[in-house]
Enzyme design. Structure first.
Site, mmCIF file in Angstrom:
data_model
loop_
_atom_site.group_PDB
_atom_site.id
_atom_site.type_symbol
_atom_site.label_atom_id
_atom_site.label_comp_id
_atom_site.label_asym_id
_atom_site.label_seq_id
_atom_site.Cartn_x
_atom_site.Cartn_y
_atom_site.Cartn_z
ATOM 1 C CB SER A 1 52.607 -0.024 95.188
ATOM 2 O OG SER A 1 53.334 -0.310 94.016
ATOM 3 C CD GLU B 1 56.793 -2.221 99.234
ATOM 4 O OE1 GLU B 1 57.122 -3.253 98.600
ATOM 5 O OE2 GLU B 1 56.191 -1.274 98.705
ATOM 6 C CG HIS C 1 54.763 -4.922 95.713
ATOM 7 N ND1 HIS C 1 55.392 -3.825 96.273
ATOM 8 C CD2 HIS C 1 54.008 -4.446 94.700
ATOM 9 C CE1 HIS C 1 55.032 -2.733 95.595
ATOM 10 N NE2 HIS C 1 54.198 -3.091 94.645
#
Length: 335
Positions: free
Chosen positions: A124, A241, A306
């Site tokens: 992230s 992602e 996620h």
């Protein structure tokens, strides 16, 4: 193997008894440990990591956080540099993602990092730290679980197995999809989990590629465009992602691919997104019509980002991607 401007450094693999240090360059570990549920998560994370034969230590124990739930910048830098300079620490896990890790980038001691290479792992918001570290020090880092990820009571087997394949072993391995996946808020309720049957990684466009790997969160990587901290993006396999909407993912990807920072992309893999993103093979094919990435392998559905579980991928490592009628084969060769 493609050459990079700076010599690549691969950290030593983990062994039984090694020390793992937890730091909070993004949101503070305190945001995880609130209440009995949060404390259970932290205790479970320590237990699961200990069960791999590793020892866990935390860095700065401070109650001081800013309005965004982050430690003060000075504290974050201190714990980052302290972890890298401590020779007894072999692995650094980020506590959690969030926002504002990019505040550290201009102040990191990249020479210290280069001279004290060790495993650095997270995802992230942590993507931009991995990118900057690769660019400025040559150290290969890892897109993989946070410390908090190991706080799951259920559904963690795949994450642990992939973590061990990447960080304990030197042999190449082929990444396959997990059997089940989840997008539930497990950190709020550890018992009533919702798991869904997973699909194999899907081939969207056939082809074969070998190259350096850039892996992580699309939006976060996008923040570095035009800066001196953007890693080389030529002759790479991109593994991306995101959790935002397919509209936002599409325009950010187009921006990244059109950027002057991005050269020849050799392969592209999309990680599975939460259902709310509405990112699927149909959307990806539409994106391809716009950016015209022809004659390269493109796939969808790898376990990063996620949703859970997670594989662990070397940011700056080397891999081979094969997409054909038999499916998708992603082999991590050097990690």
């Amino acid at each position: 193997m493609p050459t990079m401007t700076m010599k690549l450094i691969f950290p030593e693999k983990l062994n039984h008894g090694d020390i793992v240090c937890v730091i909070s360059p993004s949101k503070s570990i305190q945001t995880i440990g609130k209440g009995s549920t949060g404390q259970y998560t932290l205790n479970k994370a320590r237990e699961n990591i200990n069960n791999m034969g590793l020892k866990v230590i935390s860095s700065t124990e401070t109650q001081e956080v800013d309005i965004f739930g982050c430690l003060p910048l000075k504290k974050r830098l201190e714990e980052f540099h302290s972890a890298f300079s401590n020779p007894s620490i072999k692995c650094i896990l980020t506590a959690i993602g969030g926002f504002h890790a990019n505040q550290l980038i201009p102040y990191l001691d990249y020479e210290l990092i280069r001279n004290n290479p060790k495993i650095f792992c997270g995802y992230s918001d942590i993507t931009l730290l991995s990118a900057a570290i690769l660019k400025k020090s040559g150290l290969v880092t890892y897109s993989g679980p946070h410390y908090s990820t190991f706080g799951m009571n259920k559904g963690l087997n795949y994450t642990i197995q992939e973590f061990q394949k990447c960080l304990f072993q030197k042999d190449p391995w082929t990444i396959t999809a997990s059997g089940f996946w989840s997008e539930d808020e497990w950190f709020l309720n550890q018992e009533d989990r919702i798991f869904k049957q997973n699909k194999p990684i899907t081939c969207i466009q056939e082809g074969t590629a070998e190259g350096s790997i850039i892996a992580g969160n699309l939006t976060t990587l996008h923040l570095l465009q035009g800066t001196e901290y953007m890693p080389e993006m030529n002759d790479v396999i991109l593994i991306l992602e995101d959790l935002r909407s397919s509209n936002e993912i599409t325009r950010t990807l187009v921006s990244l691919l059109y950027s002057k920072d991005t050269g020849n992309i050799k392969g592209l893999i999309f990680g599975r997104s939460p259902s709310s993103s509405k990112l699927d093979t149909r959307t990806i094919k539409h994106i391809l019509e716009i950016v015209q990435l022809k004659n390269i392998p493109i796939a969808f559905g790898i376990d990063i980002g996620h949703t859970t579980p997670h594989t662990t991928i070397p940011f700056g490592g080397f891999g081979k991607l094969i997409c054909d009628q038999n499916g998708v084969k992603l082999t991590i060769i050097k990690h």
